[in-house]
Design a protein around this motif. Structure first.
Motif, PDB file in Angstrom:
ATOM      1  N   LEU A  16       0.826  -1.206   0.000  1.00 42.76           N
ATOM      2  CA  LEU A  16       0.000   0.000   0.000  1.00 42.76           C
ATOM      3  C   LEU A  16       0.862   1.258   0.000  1.00 42.76           C
ATOM      4  CD1 LEU A  16      -2.821   1.284   0.241  1.00 42.76           C
ATOM      5  CD2 LEU A  16      -2.602   1.073   2.725  1.00 42.76           C
ATOM      6  N   LYS A  17       1.898   1.277   0.829  1.00 45.12           N
ATOM      7  CA  LYS A  17       2.789   2.434   0.872  1.00 45.12           C
ATOM      8  C   LYS A  17       3.584   2.586  -0.419  1.00 45.12           C
ATOM      9  CE  LYS A  17       1.882   4.101   4.911  1.00 45.12           C
ATOM     10  NZ  LYS A  17       1.304   5.454   5.051  1.00 45.12           N
ATOM     11  N   PHE A  18       3.935   1.479  -1.035  1.00 44.43           N
ATOM     12  CA  PHE A  18       4.685   1.556  -2.287  1.00 44.43           C
ATOM     13  C   PHE A  18       3.836   2.170  -3.393  1.00 44.43           C
ATOM     14  CE2 PHE A  18       6.020  -0.422  -6.321  1.00 44.43           C
ATOM     15  CZ  PHE A  18       7.343   0.015  -6.372  1.00 44.43           C
ATOM     16  N   HIS A  19       2.556   1.859  -3.436  1.00 43.17           N
ATOM     17  CA  HIS A  19       1.670   2.452  -4.440  1.00 43.17           C
ATOM     18  C   HIS A  19       1.364   3.907  -4.132  1.00 43.17           C
ATOM     19  CE1 HIS A  19       0.941  -1.812  -5.445  1.00 43.17           C
ATOM     20  NE2 HIS A  19       0.665  -1.344  -6.659  1.00 43.17           N
ATOM     21  N   GLU A  20       1.623   4.344  -2.914  1.00 40.76           N
ATOM     22  CA  GLU A  20       1.439   5.751  -2.583  1.00 40.76           C
ATOM     23  C   GLU A  20       2.646   6.604  -2.960  1.00 40.76           C
ATOM     24  OE1 GLU A  20       0.474   6.051   1.503  1.00 40.76           O
ATOM     25  OE2 GLU A  20      -1.550   5.201   1.294  1.00 40.76           O
ATOM     26  N   GLY A  21       3.706   5.969  -3.438  1.00 42.49           N
ATOM     27  CA  GLY A  21       4.851   6.723  -3.916  1.00 42.49           C
ATOM     28  C   GLY A  21       6.135   6.486  -3.169  1.00 42.49           C
ATOM     29  N   MET A  22       6.125   5.759  -2.085  1.00 41.36           N
ATOM     30  CA  MET A  22       7.348   5.490  -1.346  1.00 41.36           C
ATOM     31  C   MET A  22       8.176   4.424  -2.070  1.00 41.36           C
ATOM     32  SD  MET A  22       5.892   5.454   2.578  1.00 41.36           S
ATOM     33  CE  MET A  22       7.553   5.422   3.257  1.00 41.36           C
ATOM     34  N   SER A  23       9.491   4.434  -1.835  1.00 44.61           N
ATOM     35  CA  SER A  23      10.339   3.419  -2.416  1.00 44.61           C
ATOM     36  C   SER A  23      10.067   2.076  -1.743  1.00 44.61           C
ATOM     37  CB  SER A  23      11.816   3.803  -2.248  1.00 44.61           C
ATOM     38  OG  SER A  23      12.159   3.848  -0.876  1.00 44.61           O
ATOM     39  N   ALA A  24      10.582   1.019  -2.374  1.00 47.80           N
ATOM     40  CA  ALA A  24      10.321  -0.317  -1.846  1.00 47.80           C
ATOM     41  C   ALA A  24      10.927  -0.485  -0.457  1.00 47.80           C
ATOM     42  CB  ALA A  24      10.862  -1.379  -2.796  1.00 47.80           C
ATOM     43  N   SER A  25      12.154   0.004  -0.264  1.00 49.18           N
ATOM     44  CA  SER A  25      12.800  -0.141   1.040  1.00 49.18           C
ATOM     45  C   SER A  25      12.110   0.716   2.099  1.00 49.18           C
ATOM     46  CB  SER A  25      14.276   0.232   0.932  1.00 49.18           C
ATOM     47  OG  SER A  25      14.409   1.564   0.465  1.00 49.18           O
ATOM     48  N   ALA A  26      11.773   1.948   1.736  1.00 46.65           N
ATOM     49  CA  ALA A  26      11.091   2.811   2.692  1.00 46.65           C
ATOM     50  C   ALA A  26       9.709   2.265   3.052  1.00 46.65           C
ATOM     51  CB  ALA A  26      10.970   4.225   2.129  1.00 46.65           C
TER      52      ALA A  26
END
Length: 389
Positions: free
Chosen positions: A253-263
């Motif tokens: 969910l966070k990755f689709h919001e624009g964060m990097s994979a590691s973050a």
């Protein structure tokens, strides 16, 4: 049979191997002179029928009375069939209607032999019962019996299993298939949920930690890999995948919001750490009475409880540190983050655009999907760039 029992009694892996079959039971042998019976006109089947009905019982017919059906059974009084000499005092009718004593056409003497002759797979067989010695698994006992049979029994003898041992031999080796089918089912369900073929792998990679914990717990307690432990392993597939799903779902969910994979993986691990620990500890404490139970059937409960408890401990305190890495590697297809200035600026710009509603997260509520316990507003591009650096 005696040779096999003698070899089995010397084995330290087996205990109480015995049989209810006796080859030398006391018997009375009625030796019928068939030529003399034919001379006297006594049918042999009539003679045997007389012996059977007098010494045992003979069914005559049925009759109805009081609304029920009753059987008419004929049998001699016990006083007339207590001694071997009573057999010679019986009489049988000849073809001419005369009564002939049994002593005139038969001799009775003592002998020995088996009471019954059982057959198994259309072959004369003897049934033996036994069990494993204390501390020995049923699989080891079965292998020991097969070894003894191969060494002791003659070449024209064979053996086979029955009852629970037959079912165990028939189903041996299927635990691995059950685990594989369980893992496949988890993979297909997660693939349908995430609509990806690669992302569920980050969840499945956490399953070996649970299996390792279960095997280690059973080994430390000196227990065996029995069928109850294997049932616990199948149950452990879903329990171990549960922790990984909590992290992977929120990271996606966070990755689709624009964060990097590691973050995204780190943020999901931080926010889901408390739910994972709380639910896992609640389950571990719930199966603790099984692992240390006593009484009737306690061995099965201890085997299931020990395996599941050890697997959940490993899946909670080991897999939780590796699942974020698995997610990052599978999502970005690389282990290390790009360290160039331009890459850092691009990622910081993506975070800033997502927060402002102009990037990949445009059209969404900036706070949608954010955990209530997470920090308030999104960080600026400069803060994100500094953190990435």
């Amino acid at each position: 049979m005696h040779q096999f029992q003698g070899a089995a009694s010397q084995s330290k892996l087996l205990g109480h191997v015995q049989s209810l079959w006796r080859p030398a039971s006391p018997q009375l042998f009625v030796d019928v002179d068939r030529e003399r019976a034919k001379t006297l006109g006594v049918p042999v089947d009539e003679l045997f029928g007389t012996l059977a009905s007098t010494l045992g019982s003979y069914y005559v017919n049925d009759f109805n009375k009081f609304g029920r059906t009753w059987q008419v059974l004929m049998s001699a009084e016990p006083a007339y069939r207590k001694r071997p000499d009573d057999i010679g005092r019986m009489w049988v009718r000849s073809d001419t209607g005369q009564m002939v004593p049994v002593s005139a056409i038969a001799q009775v003497h003592y002998s020995s032999g088996p009471e019954t002759m059982d057959r198994f797979n259309n072959l004369p067989a003897v049934k033996l019962f036994g069990q494993a010695a204390p501390g020995v698994s049923s699989g080891q006992a079965i292998a020991e019996v097969e070894r003894i049979a191969a060494e002791v029994l003659p070449s024209d003898f064979s053996f086979d299993w029955g009852g629970a041992s037959y079912q165990e031999k028939r189903s041996s080796g299927t635990s691995g298939l059950a685990l594989a089918l369980g893992a496949l089912m988890v993979f297909l369900i997660l693939s349908a949920q995430y609509e990806k073929w690669s992302l569920p792998l980050s969840v499945l990679l956490a399953l070996p930690f649970g299996t390792f914990g279960a095997l280690a717990a059973v080994w430390l307690r000196g227990m065996t890999n029995d069928v109850y432990f294997q049932i616990g392993l199948v149950t452990l597939l879903g329990l171990a995948a549960k922790n990984a799903i909590l992290i992977v779902e929120y990271a996606s969910l966070k990755f689709h919001e624009g964060m990097s994979a590691s973050a995204a993986a780190l943020e999901a691990s931080r926010l889901r750490f408390r739910p994972i620990i709380m639910t896992s500890l609640a389950f571990i404490l719930g199966v603790l009475p099984l692992a240390y139970s006593s009484g009737a059937g306690a061995a099965a409960r201890r085997s299931v409880g020990t395996g599941v408890m050890g697997g959940m401990l490993a899946a909670t305190f080991l897999a939780i540190f590796f699942v974020p890495m698995f997610y990052k590697v599978i999502t970005s297809r690389r282990l290390r983050e790009p360290r160039s200035t331009q890459a850092l600026q691009d990622e910081a710009l993506q975070v800033h655009q997502a927060a402002a509603g102009r990037g990949p997260g445009a059209g969404r509520d900036p706070d949608a999907g954010r955990d209530p316990g997470a920090p308030g507003p999104r960080r600026s591009a400069a803060d994100a760039k500094g953190e990435l650096a």
